[in-house]
Motif scaffolding. Structure first.
Motif, PDB file in Angstrom:
ATOM      1  N   ALA A 133       0.828  -1.213   0.000  1.00 41.75           N
ATOM      2  CA  ALA A 133       0.000   0.000   0.000  1.00 41.75           C
ATOM      3  C   ALA A 133       0.861   1.261   0.000  1.00 41.75           C
ATOM      4  O   ALA A 133       0.630   2.189  -0.790  1.00 41.75           O
ATOM      5  CB  ALA A 133      -0.931  -0.002   1.212  1.00 41.75           C
ATOM      6  N   VAL A 134       1.868   1.294   0.864  1.00 40.95           N
ATOM      7  CA  VAL A 134       2.738   2.479   0.959  1.00 40.95           C
ATOM      8  C   VAL A 134       3.557   2.654  -0.316  1.00 40.95           C
ATOM      9  O   VAL A 134       3.695   3.772  -0.829  1.00 40.95           O
ATOM     10  CB  VAL A 134       3.662   2.375   2.197  1.00 40.95           C
ATOM     11  N   LEU A 135       4.110   1.554  -0.833  1.00 43.64           N
ATOM     12  CA  LEU A 135       4.905   1.648  -2.062  1.00 43.64           C
ATOM     13  C   LEU A 135       4.052   2.112  -3.241  1.00 43.64           C
ATOM     14  O   LEU A 135       4.502   2.905  -4.072  1.00 43.64           O
ATOM     15  CB  LEU A 135       5.532   0.282  -2.379  1.00 43.64           C
ATOM     16  N   TYR A 136       2.813   1.629  -3.306  1.00 46.86           N
ATOM     17  CA  TYR A 136       1.911   2.037  -4.387  1.00 46.86           C
ATOM     18  C   TYR A 136       1.675   3.543  -4.342  1.00 46.86           C
ATOM     19  O   TYR A 136       1.721   4.232  -5.373  1.00 46.86           O
ATOM     20  CB  TYR A 136       0.588   1.292  -4.268  1.00 46.86           C
ATOM     21  N   VAL A 137       1.416   4.078  -3.149  1.00 48.74           N
ATOM     22  CA  VAL A 137       1.171   5.522  -3.004  1.00 48.74           C
ATOM     23  C   VAL A 137       2.425   6.316  -3.366  1.00 48.74           C
ATOM     24  O   VAL A 137       2.364   7.301  -4.108  1.00 48.74           O
ATOM     25  CB  VAL A 137       0.714   5.852  -1.576  1.00 48.74           C
ATOM     26  N   LEU A 138       3.575   5.902  -2.844  1.00 45.37           N
ATOM     27  CA  LEU A 138       4.823   6.622  -3.104  1.00 45.37           C
ATOM     28  C   LEU A 138       5.140   6.670  -4.596  1.00 45.37           C
ATOM     29  O   LEU A 138       5.471   7.725  -5.149  1.00 45.37           O
ATOM     30  CB  LEU A 138       5.981   5.970  -2.338  1.00 45.37           C
TER      31      LEU A 138
END
Length: 315
Positions: A133-138
């Motif tokens: 989730a965090v990598l997708y947003v970044l």
């Protein structure tokens, strides 16, 4: 709770085994439908309440007059917290241009808003965990900033329809909302959102259920696994002409990854569907020439393919 209900419905009511192809597909469909509709309703209510503090007029005011670098980062971040549907694309584009916001910054917002929104973030977290989730947003924010910067450097204003620069919208008054208004707005938005996407959601879950129950795992691993060098560009090319929002595409992504498709390949497919949807391109044609739309699609496609390979390397 939802899993237990799906177990009971499939095994006791329909008399099927969850380990069978039909039983597994039906269980996936029932469980994901209930889970996603519940998560969607709760999160859209909470997000809509927060979004009531970020109307388009304020977004435009906050970005207008900032230095290009700061404006690009701000546009990307505001795109995350203030997602707008395709129907808002044209008025937002005109409003940004009329306010003197650079074209590259405008595209940063237009890319960030559909790719990265709070609903997809929460659902990615609930389905795949915090890391993805965090990598997708970044990477979604990074894609929006870089693509906007490239478009800005190419000086493509000549490909914007001339009438856009002649429109004078004037200063619109931002309506202040009471707490009761914000709750009513959030409730209405939940109903409207579910009405708009339930068909796409069920189609996405249906496709995901079919993949889960009937598509051989070794087939997908062979052609779309981490070792397949052409999997990412093929996934992106297939995703561009399709249309789905992040919520509708997530069940398909969940099923694909459950069958062994590499995370970067699956998520790049999702990015292509949400960022380069056909309806949005049709709407953008009202305010820009085909050359600019083509350049935008090309830059975003290259960026999404690159992100897919990076995702696969990291995950």
């Amino acid at each position: 709770m939802f899993n237990m209900f799906a177990d009971w419905l499939v095994e006791d009511v329909f008399g099927l085994s969850i380990t069978s192809k039909l039983g597994g597909a039906l269980h996936f469909f029932i469980y994901d439908t209930l889970k996603i509709l519940f998560l969607l309703s709760v999160m859209v209510f909470a997000i809509s309440f927060v979004r009531s503090y970020f109307p388009p007029e304020k977004v435009k005011q906050w970005i207008s007059g900032k230095k290009k670098g700061i404006a690009s980062v701000l546009a990307a971040l505001l795109g995350v917290v203030s997602p707008f549907c395709s129907c808002s694309t044209v008025p937002l584009f005109i409003g940004f241009v009329e306010a003197g916001i650079p074209l590259g910054v405008t595209f940063t917002f237009l890319i960030s808003s559909p790719i990265v929104n709070e609903v997809s973030l929460v659902m990615l977290f609930s389905i795949f965990g915090w890391k993805i989730a965090v990598l997708y947003v970044l990477f979604g924010v990074l894609l929006a900033i870089i693509a906007g910067w490239v478009i800005g450097k190419l000086k493509l204003e000549k490909y914007v329809e001339p009438y856009v620069f002649d429109i004078k919208l004037g200063e619109s008054v931002v309506q202040e909302m009471t707490m009761r208004d914000r709750f009513a707005y959030a409730k209405t938005n939940v109903i409207d959102t579910v009405k708009k996407i339930w068909v796409f959601l069920l189609i996405g879950i249906g496709i995901g259920a079919w993949i889960h129950g009937y598509v051989p795992e070794d087939l997908l691993v062979r052609y779309a696994g981490k070792e397949s060098i052409f999997a990412v560009p093929v996934a992106v090319i297939l995703g561009v002409p399709l249309y789905s929002n992040a919520v509708g595409s997530l069940p398909m992504i969940e099923a694909l990854m459950g069958k062994g498709v590499a995370p970067g390949t699956a998520l790049s497919f999702m990015m292509a569907m949400t960022a380069l949807s056909f309806p949005e391109m049709v709407l953008l044609r009202k305010v820009m020439k085909p050359q600019l739309i083509g350049i935008f699609v090309l830059i975003a496609t290259i960026g999404i393919i690159a992100i897919g390979y990076i995702f696969n390397a990291i995950l």
